[in-house]
Design a protein around this motif. Structure first.
Motif, PDB file in Angstrom:
ATOM      1  N   GLN A  36       0.813  -1.204   0.000  1.00  0.00           N
ATOM      2  CA  GLN A  36       0.000   0.000   0.000  1.00  0.00           C
ATOM      3  C   GLN A  36       0.852   1.262   0.000  1.00  0.00           C
ATOM      4  N   MET A  37       2.089   1.122   0.431  1.00  0.00           N
ATOM      5  CA  MET A  37       2.953   2.297   0.579  1.00  0.00           C
ATOM      6  C   MET A  37       4.119   2.192  -0.385  1.00  0.00           C
ATOM      7  N   LYS A  38       4.346   3.242  -1.127  1.00  0.00           N
ATOM      8  CA  LYS A  38       5.452   3.256  -2.080  1.00  0.00           C
ATOM      9  C   LYS A  38       6.675   3.974  -1.524  1.00  0.00           C
ATOM     10  N   ASN A  39       6.475   4.899  -0.587  1.00  0.00           N
ATOM     11  CA  ASN A  39       7.568   5.687  -0.034  1.00  0.00           C
ATOM     12  C   ASN A  39       8.238   4.915   1.104  1.00  0.00           C
ATOM     13  N   VAL A  40       9.268   4.172   0.763  1.00  0.00           N
ATOM     14  CA  VAL A  40       9.969   3.351   1.739  1.00  0.00           C
ATOM     15  C   VAL A  40      10.861   4.210   2.626  1.00  0.00           C
ATOM     16  N   LYS A  41      11.236   5.386   2.146  1.00  0.00           N
ATOM     17  CA  LYS A  41      12.114   6.271   2.920  1.00  0.00           C
ATOM     18  C   LYS A  41      11.437   6.828   4.154  1.00  0.00           C
ATOM     19  N   ALA A  42      10.130   6.804   4.204  1.00  0.00           N
ATOM     20  CA  ALA A  42       9.411   7.324   5.366  1.00  0.00           C
ATOM     21  C   ALA A  42       9.779   6.538   6.622  1.00  0.00           C
ATOM     22  N   SER A  43       9.973   5.244   6.481  1.00  0.00           N
ATOM     23  CA  SER A  43      10.346   4.443   7.645  1.00  0.00           C
ATOM     24  C   SER A  43      11.750   4.804   8.124  1.00  0.00           C
ATOM     25  N   ARG A  44      12.609   5.177   7.214  1.00  0.00           N
ATOM     26  CA  ARG A  44      13.970   5.574   7.577  1.00  0.00           C
ATOM     27  C   ARG A  44      13.961   6.839   8.430  1.00  0.00           C
ATOM     28  N   THR A  45      13.139   7.802   8.052  1.00  0.00           N
ATOM     29  CA  THR A  45      13.085   9.050   8.814  1.00  0.00           C
ATOM     30  C   THR A  45      12.484   8.829  10.199  1.00  0.00           C
ATOM     31  N   ILE A  46      11.509   7.953  10.299  1.00  0.00           N
ATOM     32  CA  ILE A  46      10.913   7.667  11.605  1.00  0.00           C
ATOM     33  C   ILE A  46      11.911   6.930  12.489  1.00  0.00           C
ATOM     34  N   ARG A  47      12.665   5.998  11.911  1.00  0.00           N
ATOM     35  CA  ARG A  47      13.699   5.314  12.693  1.00  0.00           C
ATOM     36  C   ARG A  47      14.739   6.303  13.192  1.00  0.00           C
ATOM     37  N   LYS A  48      15.080   7.274  12.381  1.00  0.00           N
ATOM     38  CA  LYS A  48      16.052   8.308  12.769  1.00  0.00           C
ATOM     39  C   LYS A  48      15.505   9.137  13.931  1.00  0.00           C
ATOM     40  N   GLU A  49      14.225   9.509  13.863  1.00  0.00           N
ATOM     41  CA  GLU A  49      13.619  10.277  14.942  1.00  0.00           C
ATOM     42  C   GLU A  49      13.564   9.472  16.235  1.00  0.00           C
ATOM     43  N   ILE A  50      13.279   8.180  16.124  1.00  0.00           N
ATOM     44  CA  ILE A  50      13.254   7.310  17.300  1.00  0.00           C
ATOM     45  C   ILE A  50      14.636   7.263  17.942  1.00  0.00           C
ATOM     46  N   ALA A  51      15.670   7.145  17.131  1.00  0.00           N
ATOM     47  CA  ALA A  51      17.036   7.107  17.647  1.00  0.00           C
ATOM     48  C   ALA A  51      17.402   8.418  18.335  1.00  0.00           C
ATOM     49  N   GLN A  52      16.962   9.533  17.775  1.00  0.00           N
ATOM     50  CA  GLN A  52      17.244  10.829  18.391  1.00  0.00           C
ATOM     51  C   GLN A  52      16.567  10.946  19.748  1.00  0.00           C
ATOM     52  N   ILE A  53      15.318  10.510  19.825  1.00  0.00           N
ATOM     53  CA  ILE A  53      14.588  10.571  21.092  1.00  0.00           C
ATOM     54  C   ILE A  53      15.257   9.684  22.130  1.00  0.00           C
ATOM     55  N   GLU A  54      15.655   8.478  21.731  1.00  0.00           N
ATOM     56  CA  GLU A  54      16.319   7.569  22.676  1.00  0.00           C
ATOM     57  C   GLU A  54      17.656   8.131  23.138  1.00  0.00           C
ATOM     58  N   THR A  55      18.371   8.804  22.257  1.00  0.00           N
ATOM     59  CA  THR A  55      19.643   9.421  22.621  1.00  0.00           C
ATOM     60  C   THR A  55      19.435  10.512  23.663  1.00  0.00           C
ATOM     61  N   ILE A  56      18.429  11.330  23.471  1.00  0.00           N
ATOM     62  CA  ILE A  56      18.138  12.409  24.423  1.00  0.00           C
ATOM     63  C   ILE A  56      17.723  11.835  25.772  1.00  0.00           C
ATOM     64  N   LEU A  57      16.881  10.808  25.757  1.00  0.00           N
ATOM     65  CA  LEU A  57      16.446  10.189  27.014  1.00  0.00           C
ATOM     66  C   LEU A  57      17.632   9.589  27.768  1.00  0.00           C
ATOM     67  N   THR A  58      18.532   8.958  27.048  1.00  0.00           N
ATOM     68  CA  THR A  58      19.708   8.365  27.683  1.00  0.00           C
ATOM     69  C   THR A  58      20.597   9.441  28.295  1.00  0.00           C
ATOM     70  N   SER A  59      20.812  10.518  27.565  1.00  0.00           N
ATOM     71  CA  SER A  59      21.683  11.578  28.087  1.00  0.00           C
ATOM     72  C   SER A  59      21.040  12.267  29.293  1.00  0.00           C
ATOM     73  N   GLN A  60      19.712  12.420  29.289  1.00  0.00           N
ATOM     74  CA  GLN A  60      19.045  13.044  30.417  1.00  0.00           C
ATOM     75  C   GLN A  60      19.086  12.127  31.643  1.00  0.00           C
TER      76      GLN A  60
END
Length: 64
Positions: A36-60
């Motif tokens: 149903q989805m053709k834009n596979v890059k969308a998952s890449r950007t969400i994974r990147k955002e998840i990693a950023q959030i986890e990095t901030i939580l770890t540093s805090q």
């Protein structure tokens, strides 16, 4: 969302945002598998955002 914007949020907000992003990633994976989805890059950007959030939580958590 920008990394600096994420750094200004509190832990509770980050945890909520993290669960929302993970749910969105799960939905995207199913849509990609079903074709149903053709834009596979969308998952890449969400994974990147998840990693950023986890990095901030770890540093805090290390600061406390």
């Amino acid at each position: 969302m920008d990394f600096k914007e994420l750094q200004q949020k509190e832990n509770a907000e980050l945890m909520k945002l993290l669960s929302e992003k993970r749910a969105r990633l799960r939905e995207l994976r199913f849509k990609i598998l079903e074709g149903q989805m053709k834009n596979v890059k969308a998952s890449r950007t969400i994974r990147k955002e998840i990693a950023q959030i986890e990095t901030i939580l770890t540093s805090q958590n290390q600061k406390s």
